[in-house]
Every structure is written in C-alpha cells, then in structure tokens.
Write a protein that holds these residues in place. Sequence first.
Motif: not given
Ligand SMILES: Nc1ncnc2c1ncn2[C@@H]1O[C@H](COP(=O)(O)OP(=O)(O)OP(=O)(O)O)[C@@H](O)[C@H]1O
Length: 252
Positions: A50, A48, A197, A230, A41, A69-76
Amino acid sequence: MTERENKVQASATPAGEPRRLQLVKASQLPIVRLSQVEKRYGKGEGSVQALRSIDLQVERGEFVALVGQSGSGKSTLLNLIGGIDQPSAGAVHFLGQDLADLGDRDLAQLRAREIGFIFQFFNLLPVLSVFDNVYYPLMLNGYRKEQARRQVLQALERVGLQQHALRRPVELSGGQQQRVAIARALVKKPALVIADEPTGNLDSETGRSVLELMQEINRENGTTFIISTHSDAVRDVAGRVVRIADGSIQHD
Ligand SMILES: Nc1ncnc2c1ncn2[C@@H]1O[C@H](COP(=O)(O)OP(=O)(O)OP(=O)(O)O)[C@@H](O)[C@H]1O
Ligand SMILES: [Mg+2]
C-alpha cells in the motif's frame, strides 16, 4: 537534543487539566517524520503493497492536503501517522518520539491527548447530545468538569454551533455534524488534527466551508492539519499539497 533523548514523560500541568504525557522540549521538532516507510497488508501472494519508500516531514503549524486516486494509499498513510496502524518497515516519529518505541498504553495516551481525528462519516455518538459528543474526549482524558465545560463551549462557539449544544447529531445537517466532529477533535487542543476525507460525505459547497473552517483554525491556533480529500477546494486552503500515486509520493 537527539530524538532519542526526547523521551515521553508524564508531568504536572496547569489548573484543571490532567497529568499529560509530555514530549519534552519538542517544540522545534517536526510534528511528524516518516522515514522510508513501507506498508504491506497481508503476507505472500495475495498481499498488497500500500505504501513504498515514503519520506515525509510535516512541521508544526502546517496545513497539508494528501490527494490521490482511490486506493493510492492516503488512508493508510494517515493511519500510520496517527498511530492507528504500524508500518511494515521504516519509522514514524511524532514530535521526535518513534511510535514503535511506545507501549500500547503510552501510544493510546499520546493519541488521546495529542491527535484529533476527523472522519468522512463524522463518527458521532448518536445517543449523545452535541455537547456530550464534544465533552467525551475530555472525560476520557480525565479533565475536571468545570475546565472541560469551558473548553467544550469554546470549541462549539468556534465552529458556530453553541446554540445547538443540546441537539442530537441526527437533528443536524451533514455540514453541522462535521463541525461537531471538528469541535470534538479540537477540544483537547491537540498538536495535530488528522482528517480522512472530511468533505467526502458533503456537497461541494458545504465541503468547501468545512475546509475553510479548518484553515481558519489552523491560522488562528497554529494547529497542524493533515487531511486527505478529493475536494477541488483543497488547493485554495492547503499550504501544501502532497500527491500520492500507487503508494508513493509523486509530488510535494
Ligand atoms: N486493511 C486492509 N487490508 C488489505 N488491503 C488494504 C487494507 N486497507 C487498504 N488496503 C489496500 O491498500 C491500498 C491503499 O488503500 P487506502 O485505503 O490507503 O487508499 P486511499 O487512497 O485512502 O483510497 P480512497 O480514496 O478510496 O479512500 C489499496 O490497494 C487498498 O485496497
Ligand atoms: Mg481512504
């Protein structure tokens, strides 16, 4: 047949259903295949990373849970699989089709027809009844009224909400709202359901029952599910648990 030969084509479909974007002879191909996928990103110093070097293949009929964990990249990762976002490098194939080769219209059509999405906050339309929320994707896909009505009632029955068809989402519990979202995702009979989630906004018992419902649907219909969660219940329902840490797959 090579993946390149497996071109997206429009073709006629049985009674009532609209012309469908079809992935020809795609049945033996994996639902999704990610090869050396990277996602960054932003640019330069504040950017970042991701996801890094993601190789992942999901077969038809699997129930895959992404944990981490939160921020690990699942949603991405889910957003790349669902064609909502594009990788910075590497390729995402959906039933053999490289998503990068699709124009905006074909990609939107593929998403609308073949992928059901379920979200943490349900994302139901508050002014529409339960019935109309589930009807909506079929309307967008150009289904005939009678066929659409049948499929909506079938989907609502499957999630046990047919008696609440005329209520508004606000008149339902969180678990019931998520069941409406499941019906909405399933009503078009997609090849894949992506759920980010789906239990995140539910108490643990309700979350478990929502996961169990998705598992039942996976077993009965063979619909492929890829979910992030989770919930501790995930190990009881998922055929496969993929753990992500810091943008990489740690354990599959
Ligand atoms: N649109 C964006 N712009 C910049 N950074 C992003 C964006 N979306 C996610 N990130 C970053 O990419 C990394 C992965 O984020 P992601 O949302 O995929 O995590 P996650 O595993 O889904 O977390 P959670 O469990 O909190 O939902 C994190 O460091 C997040 O801050
Ligand atoms: Mg997330």
